[in-house]
Design a protein around this motif. Structure first.
Motif, short mmCIF file in Angstrom:
data_model
loop_
_atom_site.label_atom_id
_atom_site.label_comp_id
_atom_site.label_asym_id
_atom_site.label_seq_id
_atom_site.Cartn_x
_atom_site.Cartn_y
_atom_site.Cartn_z
N LEU A 1 -7.85 1.78 -3.11
CA LEU A 1 -6.94 1.18 -2.30
C LEU A 1 -5.92 0.16 -2.46
O LEU A 1 -4.74 0.09 -2.31
CB LEU A 1 -7.18 1.03 -0.94
N TYR B 1 -7.94 6.69 -1.18
CA TYR B 1 -9.02 5.76 -0.48
C TYR B 1 -9.80 6.87 0.44
O TYR B 1 -11.05 6.96 0.46
CB TYR B 1 -8.24 4.86 0.56
N ILE C 1 0.85 -1.23 -0.27
CA ILE C 1 0.16 -0.17 -0.12
C ILE C 1 0.80 1.33 0.07
O ILE C 1 1.88 1.36 0.72
CB ILE C 1 -0.89 -0.27 1.10
N THR C 2 0.64 1.99 -1.09
CA THR C 2 1.42 3.28 -1.14
C THR C 2 0.55 4.57 -0.36
O THR C 2 -0.61 4.40 -0.13
CB THR C 2 1.79 3.63 -2.41
N LEU C 3 1.34 5.56 -0.19
CA LEU C 3 0.67 6.58 0.40
C LEU C 3 -0.11 7.41 -0.58
O LEU C 3 -1.57 7.71 -0.18
CB LEU C 3 1.82 7.91 0.75
N ALA C 4 0.03 7.18 -2.01
CA ALA C 4 -1.01 7.63 -2.96
C ALA C 4 -2.39 6.77 -2.90
O ALA C 4 -3.25 7.46 -3.14
CB ALA C 4 -0.49 7.65 -4.30
N ASN C 5 -2.17 5.63 -2.68
CA ASN C 5 -3.50 4.54 -2.54
C ASN C 5 -4.18 5.12 -1.25
O ASN C 5 -5.53 4.94 -1.29
CB ASN C 5 -2.81 3.08 -2.14
N ILE C 6 -3.51 5.34 -0.14
CA ILE C 6 -4.12 5.78 1.20
C ILE C 6 -4.95 7.17 0.81
O ILE C 6 -6.10 7.20 1.01
CB ILE C 6 -3.19 5.83 2.24
N VAL C 7 -4.34 8.05 0.06
CA VAL C 7 -4.77 9.24 -0.02
C VAL C 7 -5.99 9.38 -1.07
O VAL C 7 -7.19 9.69 -0.67
CB VAL C 7 -3.79 10.27 -0.95
#
Lengths: 263, 261
Positions: free
Chosen positions: B222, B148, B140-146
């Motif tokens: 995500l 999400y 999980i990258t930071l971009a995925n979390i953002v």
């Protein structure tokens, strides 16, 4: 008996007065049925089976549970708690009728109406989705019918018993909410309980809820040996008798506590 | 904005007082919610004792759908509980008081009751989301979390819009208590990955009742399975639903006849 028949007819009319609400309620049922159907379809798509159930058996269980929920799970006994709390219960005490009988007549009216809609929904959805059902063994038909009738009575009696908590507290809604969710799951209304296996399944089989949905459907699907069917029906009858006795005791004590608040 | 926060805070304090004075109700409601959550969690966990995939998703991915559904559903119940009271308000004539108050009627109708129990219930859900998120079988990258979180916010705006539509319907058609429950039941479609449903069902619950956009799109973002078109669709739906719902609310208020006052 005539007065209870009159209550039955009036309850039918009342249900049919709010037709849009009735329709919306049935739509909600269809959504739950579709969700469960697609879960089991997805899980049996490749192998054709899941746990000890074939795809046809699982579909029979899901659609059968939809029918049984409509027959067994009523809402009229819930109102007893609010009737006690808001004082309308006093009206029943002044009238020449039995409160338990009057609520049961209302419940039967609601159940018969909902069963009618549930049969139509089940047939239409089964046709549209191309679902095939398993057939029961002819010898199990009478135990199934007996079990469903017992389940209807057992649910009503348990639900009525929980509502009588309102004699002692104005906070009967929370306990009812907890009771209903415990009952929904422990009865097998969403999935066959034996997929849980082990200790959880054994614990659930000790509860009266076990006999409401899971047990009749297991008889239908031939998952229970003939001798154990009658043992199960005996246990269900014992639960019913125990609950009725509890109602008798709680009713007598509750009436002494009842203050007629809200009249 | 500050004024509305203060009003909400005061209403929430009143709600806390009410819950504290009805302790049996509060405790049993909370246990009931936990039981419901635990049973579904157990069901989903058990499924993966028999199979390793549910429509191409593994155990923790499927659980992430379930937890995201709970997060959004419980969040709406915690903060938009007032919408469940509107029918009683209209029947008793109380809604006339709401209209006469120096606060926005829509805000009052949606937020007049805060469900403190659901706010408490959000804590274990968020804890489990973080735990299951760490167990996911992908990086999980930071971009995925953002993404999400962005799509979660988009979904929540659509949920607010759906609540506005249901209360507008309540004002227009009094016999409507099942509208909100129909929405609640529709939300349960989002408990599981949308791929298990047929194309027709997915179409209905993406474009007509956008439950899949609300719940599945953030999870897919995500997991790195959402396309740019999916992201744009979510944004467009958020705008259309939100402004459409506001327009519908205004129309419904114009038709309010104050029949019970």
């Amino acid at each position: 008996m005539k007065k209870y028949w009159a209550i039955f007819k009036i309850s039918w009319q009342r249900q049919l007065t709010y037709r849009l609400n009735l329709l919306m309620g049935r739509l909600r049922n269809i959504i739950v049925l579709l969700l469960l159907y697609y879960v089991w379809l997805s899980l049996t798509l490749t192998s054709g089976k899941f746990s000890s159930y074939s795809q046809i058996e699982l579909f029979t269980y899901v659609f059968g549970a939809n029918l049984l929920r409509s027959v067994i799970f009523g809402s009229q006994s819930r109102q007893t708690a609010s009737e006690i709390n808001d004082g309308t219960f006093s009206i029943y005490l002044l009238r020449p009728l039995n409160h338990f009988g009057a609520v049961f007549a209302r419940e039967l009216a609601e159940r018969s109406l909902y069963l009618f809609f549930a049969v139509i929904e089940t047939l239409v959805l089964a046709f549209l989705l191309g679902v095939k059902f398993a057939a029961p063994a002819p010898a199990t038909l009478s135990p199934i019918i007996l079990c469903v009738l017992l389940s209807l009575c057992l649910y009503f009696v348990l639900s009525y018993l929980v509502s009588m908590l309102a004699f002692w507290t104005r906070e009967a809604d929370g306990p009812r909410f907890l009771f209903e969710w415990l009952l929904e799951f422990s009865s097998g209304a969403y999935f066959p309980l034996d997929i849980l296996r082990g200790l959880i399944f054994t614990a659930l089989s000790c509860l009266p809820f076990f006999y409401l949905i899971y047990f009749p459907l297991s008889i239908y699907l031939g998952k229970i040996a003939h001798g154990r069917i009658w043992l199960g029906l005996g246990i269900e009858t014992a639960w019913l008798a125990l609950s009725l006795w509890l109602i008798y005791v709680v009713w007598r004590r509750g009436l002494k506590k009842f203050t007629g608040e809200g009249i | 904005m500050r004024k509305y926060f203060r009003v909400w805070l005061q209403l929430s304090k009143c709600a806390i007082g009410s819950y504290l004075s009805n302790r049996l109700d509060a405790v049993t409601y909370l246990i009931g919610k936990l039981v419901r959550f635990a049973f579904f969690f157990l069901f989903l966990w058990t499924i993966f004792n028999y199979t390793d995939r549910l429509a191409s998703y593994g155990r923790y991915e499927a659980l992430f759908f379930f937890l995201t559904f709970n997060l959004i559903d419980v969040f709406a119940q915690a903060f938009l509980r007032g919408s469940y009271m509107l029918k009683i308000d209209i029947r008793t004539g109380w809604f006339d008081h709401a209209i006469a108050k120096p606060v926005n009627t829509l805000f009052w109708s949606l937020a007049r009751l805060t469900d403190i129990l659901d706010i408490l219930f959000l804590l274990p859900i968020i804890g489990l989301l973080v735990y299951v998120g760490m167990k996911l079988p992908i990086m999980i990258t930071l971009a995925n979390i953002v993404l999400y979180l962005l799509l979660l916010a988009t979904g929540l705006v659509i949920v607010v819009a759906l609540h506005i539509i249901t209360i507008a319907l309540t004002v227009l058609v009094f016999e409507s208590e099942n509208f909100i429950w129909l929405y609640r039941e529709s939300m349960t479609i989002g408990r599981l990955p949308p791929e298990i449903y047929s194309v027709g069902i997915r179409f209905v619950f993406t474009y007509l009742m956008p439950i899949i956009i609300i719940i599945a799109y953030p999870v897919k973002a995500l997991l790195g399975r959402l396309t740019a078109i999916g992201f744009l669709t979510a944004l467009i739906f958020m705008l259309v639903f939100f402004f459409g719902a506001l327009a519908f609310w205004r129309i419904s208020l114009k038709h309010y006849s104050s029949a019970s006052s």
